[in-house]
Design an enzyme around this catalytic site. Structure first.
Site, PDB file in Angstrom:
ATOM      1  N   ASP A 102       4.218  -0.255  -8.592  1.00  0.00           N
ATOM      2  CA  ASP A 102       3.818   0.524  -9.772  1.00  0.00           C
ATOM      3  C   ASP A 102       3.732   2.002  -9.411  1.00  0.00           C
ATOM      4  O   ASP A 102       3.470   2.823 -10.283  1.00  0.00           O
ATOM      5  CB  ASP A 102       2.415   0.094 -10.208  1.00  0.00           C
ATOM      6  CG  ASP A 102       1.424   0.422  -9.093  1.00  0.00           C
ATOM      7  OD1 ASP A 102       1.509  -0.214  -8.031  1.00  0.00           O
ATOM      8  OD2 ASP A 102       0.607   1.352  -9.261  1.00  0.00           O
ATOM      9  N   THR A 109       3.124 -10.642 -10.153  1.00  0.00           N
ATOM     10  CA  THR A 109       2.087 -10.734  -9.097  1.00  0.00           C
ATOM     11  C   THR A 109       0.737 -10.319  -9.707  1.00  0.00           C
ATOM     12  O   THR A 109       0.676  -9.808 -10.827  1.00  0.00           O
ATOM     13  CB  THR A 109       2.415  -9.798  -7.907  1.00  0.00           C
ATOM     14  OG1 THR A 109       2.049  -8.462  -8.249  1.00  0.00           O
ATOM     15  CG2 THR A 109       3.877  -9.844  -7.520  1.00  0.00           C
ATOM     16  N   ASP A 166       0.839  -1.199   0.000  1.00  0.00           N
ATOM     17  CA  ASP A 166       0.000   0.000   0.000  1.00  0.00           C
ATOM     18  C   ASP A 166       0.877   1.254   0.000  1.00  0.00           C
ATOM     19  O   ASP A 166       1.785   1.360   0.830  1.00  0.00           O
ATOM     20  CB  ASP A 166      -0.889   0.010   1.242  1.00  0.00           C
ATOM     21  CG  ASP A 166      -1.679  -1.279   1.392  1.00  0.00           C
ATOM     22  OD1 ASP A 166      -2.885  -1.201   1.614  1.00  0.00           O
ATOM     23  OD2 ASP A 166      -1.080  -2.376   1.289  1.00  0.00           O
TER      24      ASP A 166
HETATM   25  N1  SAH Z   1       1.614  -8.703  -3.256  1.00  0.00           N
HETATM   26  C1  SAH Z   1       0.306  -8.784  -3.892  1.00  0.00           C
HETATM   27  C2  SAH Z   1      -0.748  -7.924  -3.178  1.00  0.00           C
HETATM   28  C3  SAH Z   1      -0.437  -6.443  -3.175  1.00  0.00           C
HETATM   29  S1  SAH Z   1      -1.659  -5.493  -2.255  1.00  0.00           S
HETATM   30  C4  SAH Z   1       0.440  -8.395  -5.356  1.00  0.00           C
HETATM   31  O1  SAH Z   1       1.460  -7.813  -5.733  1.00  0.00           O
HETATM   32  O2  SAH Z   1      -0.476  -8.686  -6.124  1.00  0.00           O
HETATM   33  C5  SAH Z   1      -0.815  -5.348  -0.700  1.00  0.00           C
HETATM   34  C6  SAH Z   1      -1.167  -6.498   0.237  1.00  0.00           C
HETATM   35  O3  SAH Z   1      -0.389  -6.365   1.413  1.00  0.00           O
HETATM   36  C7  SAH Z   1      -2.638  -6.491   0.678  1.00  0.00           C
HETATM   37  O4  SAH Z   1      -3.170  -7.778   0.479  1.00  0.00           O
HETATM   38  C8  SAH Z   1      -2.568  -6.100   2.156  1.00  0.00           C
HETATM   39  O5  SAH Z   1      -3.594  -6.711   2.926  1.00  0.00           O
HETATM   40  C9  SAH Z   1      -1.204  -6.603   2.554  1.00  0.00           C
HETATM   41  N2  SAH Z   1      -0.581  -5.827   3.637  1.00  0.00           N
HETATM   42  C10 SAH Z   1      -0.481  -4.487   3.685  1.00  0.00           C
HETATM   43  N3  SAH Z   1       0.152  -4.107   4.813  1.00  0.00           N
HETATM   44  C11 SAH Z   1       0.457  -5.236   5.492  1.00  0.00           C
HETATM   45  C12 SAH Z   1       1.084  -5.497   6.735  1.00  0.00           C
HETATM   46  N4  SAH Z   1       1.530  -4.488   7.499  1.00  0.00           N
HETATM   47  N5  SAH Z   1       1.235  -6.774   7.118  1.00  0.00           N
HETATM   48  C13 SAH Z   1       0.762  -7.787   6.348  1.00  0.00           C
HETATM   49  N6  SAH Z   1       0.136  -7.607   5.171  1.00  0.00           N
HETATM   50  C14 SAH Z   1      -0.014  -6.344   4.737  1.00  0.00           C
END
Ligand code: SAH
Length: 224
Positions: A161, A198, A125
């Site tokens: 991205d 991903t 995020d």
């Molecule tokens: N890596 C995947 C998802 C990206 S979205 C891809 O590239 O398609 C980011 C993901 O990280 C989300 O599913 C969110 O729930 C998780 N996430 C965000 N902060 C986190 C944290 N502090 N600990 C564990 N998971 C986390």
């Protein structure tokens, strides 16, 4: 945005018990997991790699399938998403991947110092508001924390991205864990061929956006 609550979440998670390491609800019990993570894998002595925020698990499952001699631990704090990842691993009968449904900030409580050979952070995020910088997974305090969990020569690979998050992360890496590789277009780089895409990466590169990436290696501890 929070994903919609999946129906039957609890029974679905229960069916995935073979690939999910139970995470204690009582946080005082988390340290009991220390040293126990490895024993959740059929081959406890294999090197351990970690993905933080695995989402629906496409990346970690493919990586694990390609590298049967490495153990892959994926953490994901959103149960509705993690269940999809765990079902993916179950369906493909991937033996060397395990999921832990928790927040990354708990990591130092249950991973031993130097226990990890590699860490992956993909499309985390961006927390785009300036004042939210401490929440980003590439904030320098977290980079320093990950570094203590990595073995000497262990690596951290990051993809995004989001230009602003990339720009911020370059700065943070330079302060906390100097990178050996920085690119504004991973898909045209020397690492494109072995790159495992991903879910988010497929989506954003499908929109024509470049994929930014940073890789860094933990320097071996000096003796002097
Ligand atoms: N890596 C995947 C998802 C990206 S979205 C891809 O590239 O398609 C980011 C993901 O990280 C989300 O599913 C969110 O729930 C998780 N996430 C965000 N902060 C986190 C944290 N502090 N600990 C564990 N998971 C986390």
């Amino acid at each position: 945005m929070r994903p919609r609550k999946k129906p039957n979440l609890v029974p679905r998670l229960n069916r995935c018990a073979p690939v999910i390491i139970p995470f204690p609800e009582d946080t005082s019990q988390i340290p009991a997991l220390k040293g126990q993570i490895r024993s959740a894998f059929p081959n406890p002595d294999a090197p351990l790699h970690l993905e933080i925020g695995c989402g629906k698990g496409q990346f970690i499952c493919e990586l694990a399938a390609r590298n049967p001699d490495i153990n892959f631990l994926a953490i994901e704090r959103e149960k509705n998403v993690a269940v999809v990842a765990a079902e993916h691993a179950m369906k493909r009968d991937i033996k060397n991947v395990r999921f832990l449904l928790c927040d990354a900030d708990f990591l130092p409580q249950f991973i031993e110092k130097g226990e990890l050979a590699q860490i992956y952070i993909n499309f985390c995020d961006p927390w785009h508001k300036k004042r939210q910088f401490k929440r980003r997974l590439t904030y320098r305090v977290r980079l320093l924390m990950y570094q203590t969990l990595l073995a000497d020569d262990g690596e951290l690979w990051f993809k995004t991205d989001n230009y602003n998050l990339f720009h911020f992360s370059v700065y943070e890496f330079q302060e906390a864990m100097p990178p050996y590789f920085i690119t504004r277009d991973l898909h045209s780089s020397e690492y494109a061929q072995d790159n495992i895409v991903t879910e988010y990466e497929a989506y954003f590169s499908g929109l024509g956006q470049p994929i930014y990436s940073i890789r860094a290696k933990k320097a071996a501890a000096s003796n002097g």
